[in-house]
Design an enzyme around this catalytic site. Structure first.
Site, mmCIF file in Angstrom:
data_model
loop_
_atom_site.group_PDB
_atom_site.id
_atom_site.type_symbol
_atom_site.label_atom_id
_atom_site.label_comp_id
_atom_site.label_asym_id
_atom_site.label_seq_id
_atom_site.Cartn_x
_atom_site.Cartn_y
_atom_site.Cartn_z
ATOM 1 C CB SER A 115 -0.957 -0.041 1.187
ATOM 2 O OG SER A 115 -1.999 0.883 1.029
ATOM 3 C CG ASP A 142 -5.944 -2.876 -4.393
ATOM 4 O OD1 ASP A 142 -6.763 -2.092 -3.876
ATOM 5 O OD2 ASP A 142 -4.722 -2.805 -4.196
ATOM 6 C CG HIS A 193 -5.357 -2.661 -0.391
ATOM 7 N ND1 HIS A 193 -4.659 -2.146 -1.467
ATOM 8 C CD2 HIS A 193 -4.859 -2.019 0.699
ATOM 9 C CE1 HIS A 193 -3.786 -1.242 -1.050
ATOM 10 N NE2 HIS A 193 -3.886 -1.146 0.264
#
Length: 705
Positions: free
Chosen positions: A552, A633, A665
């Site tokens: 991320s 995602d 994600h």
């Protein structure tokens, strides 16, 4: 469901039993919990509902049907739970002191029900509440009754289009209530059935995508719940409000309209509403900013549920910043309602605090009851006013689940049960854990956690695994993870270092806030300083044989590092769901995030987006890199991962691309997670010279295009 390992491997991590929080009964003698375990031999998952005898510390299996979920006490020995079908749910009941006996059905619903809560409101009545998807008119939605369209087309005229990992539908979550009573020795749902407290409103609870039972609470005077402000677009604003629905019998055929709780200048996220035991007061938390998801939580009290305009803030100051520089998370009341227990991050731990339940009496800052690990769920051990002890579920970097009893007065902690025998089942010990502070890029210090191999020898040198956390407003902590577990890297032979630079939580709100509009500035410089600190102060770490990994925002930083001097100090990099270009941030779903962190909309501050764009320095990319991304995602579109891989390949940089079409994600499915771990470890071990046996099938190969 046990595991014993001589070496902590990905298979051990992913096949270890996973326990839920344990919930004690009103007498404080028994505790219900669930446990699941995945087998890579049978490629299937076992599941059970268990009861723990708190005194003897012995647990007994009650049911092993995976359709049985959410066991919840309704008396000292009886509990209700959900039995999930394809498009139906049954509310079942059983006796925890009679293992092997058959449960009975309390009621059934033609919908997918979840997030159940109960409350004894006297007169033999148990208030019952749950959430479920609804139709446009507020009735429970039966998915089997929905008409199947002949086309897959979906048309949108407003935000959201998609959220987290799904395209948004018109169906919302409703909050339902009813009443349970015993009839001929069995609990029955009263004839009225369940009523949607949100029918006829534009409100929704829980708040998607991660809302759960903590978004509402049931008390003797009704229900309090959190919902998005229906007049603000949820993709652009974070504002959620607390609402109150007054109920006396929980058999009202039509709920009164929800009433909003006024909180003045605090207009951001709201969370953790919790009734006092007497049902007259509510403690909750709220943020100030309407467009900042990582603003500081403020702890609030509604001292009288009948006066929604009188909200008091704990540790309030005239400048609005608050005297307690922490972010309260969970909230619970003492049995006599005189004290509150609150969790908050502190220096890489999730700490449990105690404070008076009235802001007028809370003169001193909260006192910590714990100092290590991460406290998750916590609640009163019993409902006796004479017993002030707490039953706590927690984890640490070496223990995936422990149940303890804490005495708030003496601060004594007594371990009741550890799923991993405090790490011994995994071959892990607390001796592997360490930490240090290092000089930040400015007039502040930063903190880092360290995980060493279980066979650590201080006279040897170990390659470095430099782990960069996501968020970016987040932190590494002394807690367990099945996705990014530092012990997995340590047991491969690395010293894993987890820095908490600018942007991290748990070190004061100023450090958290400072990353906004400075993504590649202070945080990057902090990481450079951390690397130099390791080289100068940790003689057992070989910084000439180092790898860096992140997901991320951590993946963003990996791409940023690639184009800057720190990137040349690593043998290899791993980028999971990272950002290739900040100019593409408007492909995300929660647009309030880039608007806050990048300083406005793209057309308002294009220079701000461009300033910290990793793709602007792609001409400097040279370090071998593994890129991982998933099709579902929707936070960071898969095009970000493809762009990074395409750039690496075109430049001739050794690189590899791992894609999951069915993950979001996070990589959550056990078989996919095992592949993820083997690919990651195979990649970094290949470049540091560690053993690649049994890891990625092509760990010895380097893809050059």
């Amino acid at each position: 469901m046990t595991v014993m390992a001589t070496k902590f491997t990905p298979e051990v991590l992913l096949s270890a039993p996973r326990r839920s929080a344990a919930v004690p009964n009103p007498a404080g003698t028994l505790a219900l919990f669930t446990v699941s375990q995945y087998s890579f031999e049978t490629h299937s998952k076992d599941y059970a509902i268990k009861v723990l005898d708190i005194k003897s510390r012995h647990s007994t299996q009650l049911f092993d049907d995976p359709a049985y979920t959410e066991p919840t006490w309704v008396s000292e020995t009886e509990f209700v739970f959900l039995k999930n079908g394809d498009s139906t749910t049954s509310l079942m009941a059983a006796d925890a002191t009679k293992p092997g006996s058959d449960p009975y059905e309390v009621s059934s619903f033609s919908a997918t029900v979840s997030n159940i809560k109960v409350k004894d409101i006297g007169n033999g009545t148990v208030a019952f509440a749950c959430t479920a998807p609804t139709t446009a008119d507020g009735a429970m939605l039966n998915a089997a009754d929905e008409k199947k369209p002949h086309s897959s087309a979906q048309v949108y005229t407003e935000l959201f289009v998609r959220h987290w990992d799904a395209y948004v539908s018109k169906n919302k979550q409703g909050l339902f209530y009813g009443a349970l009573k015993k009839v001929d020795g069995s609990f029955k749902l009263q004839d009225l059935g369940l009523v949607n407290a949100l029918a006829g409103t534009r409100l929704e609870c829980p708040v998607p995508p991660f809302g759960d039972a903590s978004d509402y609470d049931v008390g003797k005077e009704g229900i309090v719940f959190v919902s998005k402000d229906p007049d603000l677009n949820p993709a652009l604003w974070t504002k959620t409000d607390l609402y109150y629905v007054p109920l006396r019998s929980f058999t009202e055929a039509k709920a009164p309209l929800p009433q909003v709780v006024k909180t003045g200048k605090l207009q951001g996220y709201t969370g953790a509403p919790t009734f006092s035991h007497d049902g007259t007061k509510v403690a909750f938390k709220r943020m100030r900013s309407r467009q900042y998801e990582s603003d500081k939580w403020r702890l609030l009290l509604l001292p009288d549920i009948k006066d929604l305009s009188n909200v008091q803030e704990f540790y309030e100051t005239k400048d609005g910043e608050g005297a307690w520089d922490a972010r309260p998370e969970g909230v619970a009341w003492s049995n006599d309602d005189r004290e509150l227990y609150v969790t908050a991050e502190k220096d890489g731990r999730q700490v449990l605090y105690k404070l008076p339940s009235s802001p007028l009496e809370a003169k001193e800052l909260p006192q910590p009851l714990t100092s290590d690990g991460a406290v998750g769920d916590f609640r009163n051990l019993s409902q006796s006013r004479a017993d002030g002890r707490l039953f706590v579920t927690s984890t640490s970097l070496v223990d995936n689940s422990s149940y303890s009893i804490i005495d708030p007065e003496s601060k004594e902690i007594g371990l009741v049960s550890s799923s991993s025998k405090e790490g011994k089942s995994f071959g892990l010990t607390r001796r592997q854990f360490d930490e240090f502070w290092f000089k930040g890029a400015g007039d502040y210090d930063c903190h880092a956690l360290v995980m060493k191999p279980s066979n650590f020898d201080p006279s040897k040198k170990y390659p470095l695994a430099f782990l960069i956390h996501g968020g970016p407003q987040g932190a590494w902590g002394d807690s367990w993870s099945t996705r990014w577990n530092p012990a997995i890297f340590a047991e491969q032979g690395y010293v894993a270092v987890m820095p908490n630079p600018t942007g991290s939580t748990g070190y004061g709100q100023a450090l958290t806030d400072a990353i906004a509009q400075d993504w590649g500035g202070r945080p990057y410089n902090d990481l450079e300083n951390c690397f130099e600190h390791i080289a100068d102060n940790l003689p057992y770490v070989d910084t000439t044989n180092a790898v860096a990994l992140g997901a991320s925002y951590g993946g963003y930083m990996i791409n940023w590092i690639q184009g800057h001097p720190l990137g040349r100090k690593f043998k290899a990099l791993v980028c999971h769901d990272g950002i290739f270009s900040t100019m593409n941030c408007w492909a995300t779903e929660e647009l309030f995030f880039p608007m806050h962190d990048m300083g406005g909309a793209l057309w308002e501050n294009r220079e701000g987006y461009a300033r910290w764009d990793p793709s602007a320095s792609v001409g400097e990319w040279a370090t071998p890199q593994l890129v991982i991304h998933s099709e579902l995602d929707y936070r960071l579109s898969i095009s970000e991962g493809l762009s990074a891989f395409n750039a690496l390949q075109t430049r001739g940089v050794p690189s590899r691309f791992l894609m999951f079409p069915d993950e979001n994600h996070w990589v959550l499915k056990p078989e996919n997670s095992l592949v993820w771990h083997k690919e990651v470890l195979g990649w970094i071990n290949r470049w540091t010279g560690l053993d690649t046996t049994g890891l990625s099938e092509e760990a010895e190969k380097v893809t050059l295009g």
